[in-house]
Design an enzyme around this catalytic site. Structure first.
Site, PDB file in Angstrom:
ATOM      1  N   GLU A 299      -2.148   0.144   7.909  1.00  0.00           N
ATOM      2  CA  GLU A 299      -1.283  -0.896   7.341  1.00  0.00           C
ATOM      3  C   GLU A 299      -0.127  -0.291   6.543  1.00  0.00           C
ATOM      4  O   GLU A 299       0.994  -0.793   6.607  1.00  0.00           O
ATOM      5  CB  GLU A 299      -2.106  -1.844   6.458  1.00  0.00           C
ATOM      6  CG  GLU A 299      -1.269  -2.997   5.900  1.00  0.00           C
ATOM      7  CD  GLU A 299      -2.030  -3.854   4.900  1.00  0.00           C
ATOM      8  OE1 GLU A 299      -3.235  -3.622   4.708  1.00  0.00           O
ATOM      9  OE2 GLU A 299      -1.390  -4.751   4.294  1.00  0.00           O
TER      10      GLU A 299
ATOM     11  N   HIS B   1       0.825  -1.220   0.000  1.00  0.00           N
ATOM     12  CA  HIS B   1       0.000   0.000   0.000  1.00  0.00           C
ATOM     13  C   HIS B   1       0.865   1.279   0.000  1.00  0.00           C
ATOM     14  O   HIS B   1       2.064   1.199  -0.256  1.00  0.00           O
ATOM     15  CB  HIS B   1      -1.014  -0.058   1.156  1.00  0.00           C
ATOM     16  CG  HIS B   1      -1.663  -1.404   1.257  1.00  0.00           C
ATOM     17  ND1 HIS B   1      -2.691  -1.789   0.427  1.00  0.00           N
ATOM     18  CD2 HIS B   1      -1.386  -2.492   2.037  1.00  0.00           C
ATOM     19  CE1 HIS B   1      -3.037  -3.042   0.709  1.00  0.00           C
ATOM     20  NE2 HIS B   1      -2.260  -3.496   1.676  1.00  0.00           N
TER      21      HIS B   1
ATOM     22  N   GLU C 223       1.730 -11.943   5.256  1.00  0.00           N
ATOM     23  CA  GLU C 223       0.721 -11.257   6.060  1.00  0.00           C
ATOM     24  C   GLU C 223       1.175 -11.479   7.500  1.00  0.00           C
ATOM     25  O   GLU C 223       0.994 -12.542   8.068  1.00  0.00           O
ATOM     26  CB  GLU C 223      -0.674 -11.850   5.820  1.00  0.00           C
ATOM     27  CG  GLU C 223      -1.208 -11.625   4.411  1.00  0.00           C
ATOM     28  CD  GLU C 223      -1.791 -10.225   4.193  1.00  0.00           C
ATOM     29  OE1 GLU C 223      -1.635  -9.358   5.082  1.00  0.00           O
ATOM     30  OE2 GLU C 223      -2.397 -10.007   3.132  1.00  0.00           O
TER      31      GLU C 223
ATOM     32  N   HIS D 103       2.876  -7.198   4.367  1.00  0.00           N
ATOM     33  CA  HIS D 103       1.513  -6.728   4.606  1.00  0.00           C
ATOM     34  C   HIS D 103       1.073  -7.071   6.023  1.00  0.00           C
ATOM     35  O   HIS D 103       1.717  -7.860   6.724  1.00  0.00           O
ATOM     36  CB  HIS D 103       0.538  -7.388   3.621  1.00  0.00           C
ATOM     37  CG  HIS D 103       0.624  -6.838   2.231  1.00  0.00           C
ATOM     38  ND1 HIS D 103      -0.296  -5.986   1.697  1.00  0.00           N
ATOM     39  CD2 HIS D 103       1.580  -7.019   1.274  1.00  0.00           C
ATOM     40  CE1 HIS D 103       0.050  -5.666   0.470  1.00  0.00           C
ATOM     41  NE2 HIS D 103       1.196  -6.273   0.188  1.00  0.00           N
TER      42      HIS D 103
END
Ligand code: ZN
Length: 259
Positions: free
Chosen positions: A89, A51, A223, A144
């Site tokens: 995030e 992101h 993740e 992430h």
């Protein structure tokens, strides 16, 4: 007055006795492999912090549909998730990624980040893959935090692609990298395997992630925890924990490369 010089001599002798082994120590204290080369010398790691800080402000850029490989088309990027307290995030992945970059560089690696800061838009997932390809990365590490709202959902998992443009060798190497990183991440951070996805072994294989599919280099996504879970959020919000994550990932990369 005789005792003073004697005491001074004793101090001097003690000091010399202490310093001599120290002077001889460096060769043994920090053994460097291969005649002084740092363990990750010659290695290029592309670190991809998921992101970006301003994605929320430019939906027309971020929502543009791009080809993600494996017949999948999807949005260029997304805003990502956040903890319930509002720790985003994108800021989290930026913190872990820059810490990881510092650890890897200290071990001799060349590190390329897919974005220069946490104040921009994108880049799109296809562009992120292209950055790794252009850098001829030894491997690509995408970072992430997950956003599952399922009750009690916590833990981390590592994702590799079912099929990458790099071919079967690169896809298989990515699977091996995922396994080694999974073991190193659990050992180094104590974060448990995800209990809500990835089949319980914290290893997921997906066909829809453009950053992995479009890579010609071994590439995985981690993740690192579930930001919507209170326990994981508390850990992920701690700078000390993020540093442990960075060291664990660097250890995993080093182990995967047999360094
Ligand atoms: Zn994400």
């Amino acid at each position: 007055m005789e005792t003073v010089p004697r005491r001074a001599l004793a101090v001097l002798v003690t000091a010399v006795a202490l310093v001599l082994p120290l002077a001889a120590a460096p060769a043994r204290a920090m053994p460097l492999p291969e005649g002084g080369r740092l363990p990750l010398a010659g290695v290029t790691v592309v670190v991809d912090p998921g992101h970006n800080g301003l994605n929320y402000r430019y939906p027309r850029i971020v929502n543009r549909i791009v080809y993600a490989g494996n017949g999948v088309w999807k949005a260029c990027n997304t805003t990502g998730t956040a903890t319930r307290a509002g720790y985003s995030e994108h800021a989290y992945t930026w913190s872990v990624a820059t810490r990881l970059a510092a650890v890897l560089r200290a071990r001799g690696a060349r590190v390329v980040l897919t974005r220069p800061d946490d104040r921009g838009v994108g880049p799109c997932i296809d562009r992120r893959a292209a950055i790794g390809n252009a850098a001829r990365a030894t491997l690509v590490m995408s970072i992430h935090g997950d956003g599952s709202t399922a009750a009690g959902a916590r833990g981390f998992h590592v994702i590799s692609s079912t099929r990458m443009v790099g071919g079967t060798g690169v896809t298989a190497a990515s699977g091996r990298l995922a396994r080694v990183l999974r073991d190193a991440f659990r050992a180094g951070t104590g974060m448990p395997f995800a209990n809500y996805t990835a089949g319980g072994d914290a290893l997921a294989v997906r066909k829809d992630l453009g950053g992995l599919n479009l890579s010609t280099r071994p590439a995985v996504m981690i993740e690192t925890g579930n930001m919507r879970n209170a326990t994981d959020a508390r850990l992920m919000s701690s700078p000390a924990f993020r540093q442990r994550e960075a060291v664990a990932l660097a250890d995993g990369i080093q182990r995967y490369l047999g360094r």
